[in-house]
Scaffold this active site. Structure first.
Site, short mmCIF file in Angstrom:
data_model
loop_
_atom_site.label_atom_id
_atom_site.label_comp_id
_atom_site.label_asym_id
_atom_site.label_seq_id
_atom_site.Cartn_x
_atom_site.Cartn_y
_atom_site.Cartn_z
N GLU A 163 -1.59 -8.89 3.49
CA GLU A 163 -1.57 -8.71 2.03
C GLU A 163 -0.61 -9.64 1.29
O GLU A 163 0.38 -9.19 0.72
CB GLU A 163 -1.24 -7.26 1.68
CG GLU A 163 -2.29 -6.29 2.16
CD GLU A 163 -2.19 -4.91 1.50
OE1 GLU A 163 -1.31 -4.72 0.66
OE2 GLU A 163 -3.01 -4.05 1.83
N GLU A 356 -6.97 -2.09 7.49
CA GLU A 356 -6.33 -0.86 7.03
C GLU A 356 -7.30 -0.10 6.15
O GLU A 356 -8.00 -0.69 5.34
CB GLU A 356 -5.09 -1.13 6.16
CG GLU A 356 -3.90 -1.65 6.89
CD GLU A 356 -2.70 -1.87 5.96
OE1 GLU A 356 -2.62 -1.19 4.91
OE2 GLU A 356 -1.87 -2.73 6.27
C1 NOJ Z 1 -0.99 -1.78 2.46
C2 NOJ Z 1 0.12 -2.25 3.33
O1 NOJ Z 1 -0.26 -3.27 4.20
C3 NOJ Z 1 0.84 -1.15 4.05
O2 NOJ Z 1 2.06 -1.64 4.43
C4 NOJ Z 1 0.93 0.06 3.14
O3 NOJ Z 1 1.75 1.06 3.67
C5 NOJ Z 1 -0.45 0.60 2.90
N1 NOJ Z 1 -1.30 -0.43 2.34
C6 NOJ Z 1 -0.50 1.78 1.95
O4 NOJ Z 1 -0.04 1.41 0.71
#
Ligand code: NOJ
Length: 446
Positions: A163, A356
Site C-alpha cells: 500500500e 488483504e
Molecule cells: C491495510 C494495511 O496494509 C494493514 O496494515 C491494515 O492493518 C489493514 N489494511 C486494515 O486497515
C-alpha cells in the site's frame, strides 16, 4: 463455494503491527516508533513496542495458522530488525528471528509470502531524507539483497511494497501516518516516483539472487462498482476506478501506482491533474519501474457505486441511509471483490492475489468465554462469494489472504480496532479463537 484446486488460502500480518520486540533494543528505531512518541498521533496513545509480542510468541502463532488450516502466510520483514540503521551493520538476532519463523512455517507445511516493506522505515533513513532522497533506491536494493541471500533458499514469494498509497499518501499528504510530515505535491510525487524505482530495483535484485522467485507488489484500491450491469454503467465504473481524480489523499489512485509498473508510464489523467507540480521524470526511470513482475497483489476492503453520468463520464451513486458498515466505519461492499479484480485483470493482465481482505469488529469475550463475531463470518462469506463469481467469469485470482491472523496495532487507531480471526488480550497476550476462526477452519477443511 468452489474455488480452483490450487487456490492459495492464507492469512496476513505486518511486522510493526504484531512483532513488538523493540523495548530491549532487539531492532532499530523506525518512523513508526518515532511517530507514536509524538503526542496526539495515535488514538489510544499506544505504540507497537510490544504489540502482540509475536517476536517471542511466533511458535504459538504459527501453530494457530496451521490449526486453522491456512496453507500460506503473508508476513512482512522489519527492515530495521535486519539492518538497524537501514544499511550497513547487520543485526544477527534479527537474522535469526526470521530464520526461525520461516523454518517453523515450512516445518508446518505453510508457504511464506514475504512483504519487504510494510511501512516501518528505519528512522536513520528517514533522517537522511527517507523516500525523498534518491539514494533510497539503493538502500532498498541493499536490504532486498540481504533478504534474498538470507532467506531466498526457502522463500520464493515476495511482495516489494505494501500500500504505497498509505506510507506516501496518508503520511505526507494527510499527515496521519508516520512519519507524518505534510509535504508539497512536487515532493510527494518525487517520493512516489522514488518508491516505484525502488520497487523496480528490488525486482531486479530478487530475480538475480532467488532462483524461481515469484514477485509482485501489493497496492490497495477502493473498486468502483457499476450500479447496474448495463454496459454504460460498467464502462463508467471502470473509468472511475482508473481515474486520478482530485481528492483529499490525491495519492490514493490505483492507476498512478500501477500503470508505470505494467505500462511504463503514468496515467494521462494523473499527468493532467498534477501538471503544475510534476517533477522532471527521466525516461530511463520507467524502464526500471516496469521490470516485469509475476503477479499483482491487491488489498481490497470496500468499494463504491458508480453509474454512467448524464454530463460526465461517470457519477457516484449515494449510499442509502443506514448502509451496512464495519466497526471502523468502512462500508460493506462485497461486490468490490468481484469488480476490483476483474477490472485490474482486464487492464494489467497479471494473475492477482487478494493480499488483504477482512473487517474490524467490536469483538469481545462473551460470558461463555467465546467471541461471537457473526458479522465477520457473514462479511467473509459475502466477499468470498463475489470473488468466486469473478473467478468463474474468468478473472485469474490465485489466492486470498485474510486480514488478519490476529488482532493487532491498527496504525493511528492504535489497538481500538480488531481485525483478527484470533482475539488478543493485550494485558496477558492470550490468544482466543473468534467464531470466525472456527468458521474458517471448517471452510478450509471442505
Ligand atoms: C491495510 C494495511 O496494509 C494493514 O496494515 C491494515 O492493518 C489493514 N489494511 C486494515 O486497515
Amino acid at each position: 463455494m468452489s474455488f480452483p484446486k490450487d487456490f492459495v488460502w492464507g492469512s496476513a500480518t505486518a511486522s510493526y503491527q504484531i512483532e513488538g520486540g523493540y523495548e530491549n533494543g532487539e531492532r532499530g528505531r523506525t518512523v513508526w516508533d518515532d511517530f507514536c512518541d509524538r503526542p496526539g498521533t495515535i488514538l489510544d496513545g499506544s505504540n507497537g513496542s510490544v504489540a502482540c509480542d509475536h517476536y517471542h510468541r511466533y511458535k504459538e502463532d504459527v501453530q494457530h495458522i496451521k490449526d486453522i488450516g491456512f496453507g500460506a502466510y503473508r508476513l512482512s520483514i522489519a527492515w530495521a530488525r535486519l539492518l538497524p540503521e537501514g544499511t550497513g551493520k547487520i543485526n544477527e538476532d534479527g537474522v535469526r528471528f526470521y530464520n526461525n519463523l520461516i523454518d517453523e512455517l515450512l516445518e508446518k507445511g505453510i508457504t511464506p509470502y514475504i512483504t519487504l516493506f510494510h511501512w516501518d522505515l528505519p528512522y536513520e533513513l528517514f533522517s537522511k531524507g527517507g523516500w525523498q532522497n534518491p539514494e533510497c533506491v539503493e538502500w532498498f536494493a541493499e536490504y532486498t539483497e540481504l533478504v534474498a541471500k538470507l532467506y531466498g533458499d526457502r522463500v520464493k514469494h515476495f511482495f516489494t511494497f505494501n500500500e504505497p498509497q498509505c506510507f506516501i499518501g496518508l503520511a505526507h499528504v494527510l499527515g496521519i501516518h508516520a512519519p507524518g510530515n505534510i509535504m508539497s505535491k512536487r515532493s510527494v510525487l518525487t517520493m512516489a516516483h522514488n518508491v516505484l524505482k525502488a520497487h523496480g530495483r528490488s525486482v531486479q535484485v530478487l530475480r538475480a539472487l532467488v532462483p524461481g522467485a515469484q514477485i509482485g507488489i501489493a497496492p490497495t484500491s477502493t473498486p468502483a462498482c457499476p450500479e447496474t450491469n448495463s454496459e454504460a454503467d460498467i464502462n463508467a465504473a471502470r473509468e472511475a476506478y482508473f481515474d486520478v481524480p482530485e481528492q483529499e489523499n490525491y495519492m490514493w489512485s490505483v492507476s498512478w501506482w500501477s500503470d508505470p509498473i505494467f505500462f511504463g508510464q503514468y496515467p494521462e489523467a494523473g499527468l493532467k491533474l498534477f501538471e503544475a507540480d510534476l517533477p522532471d521524470f527521466k525516461d530511463e526511470d520507467f524502464k526500471l519501474i516496469s521490470e516485469p513482475i509475476d503477479f499483482y497483489g491487491q488489498n481490497i476492503y470496500n468499494g463504491y457505486t458508480i453509474k454512467a453520468g448524464a454530463n460526465a463520464a461517470y457519477e457516484a451513486v449515494k449510499r442509502p441511509l443506514g448502509f451496512p458498515r464495519t466497526a471502523i466505519n468502512w462500508p460493506v461492499v462485497p461486490e468490490s471483490l468481484y469488480w476490483g479484480p476483474k477490472f485490474l485483470y482486464e487492464r494489467y493482465k497479471k494473475p492477482i492475489f487478494i493480499t488483504e481482505n477482512g473487517q474490524s469488529g467490536t469483538d469481545f469475550i462473551s460470558l461463555d468465554g467465546k467471541i461471537h463475531d457473526t458479522d465477520r463470518i457473514d462479511f467473509t462469506q459475502r466477499y468470498l462469494a463475489e470473488l468466486e463469481r469473478g473467478i468463474a467469469d474468468g478473472t485469474d485470482v490465485k489466492g486470498y489472504f485474510a486480514w488478519s491472523l490476529i488482532d493487532n496495532f491498527e496504525w493511528h487507531s492504535g489497538y481500538t480496532e480488531r481485525f483478527g480471526l484470533i482475539h488478543v488480550d493485550y494485558q496477558t497476550q492470550k490468544r482466543t479463537w473468534k467464531d470466525s476462526a472456527h468458521w474458517m477452519k471448517e471452510f478450509l477443511a471442505k
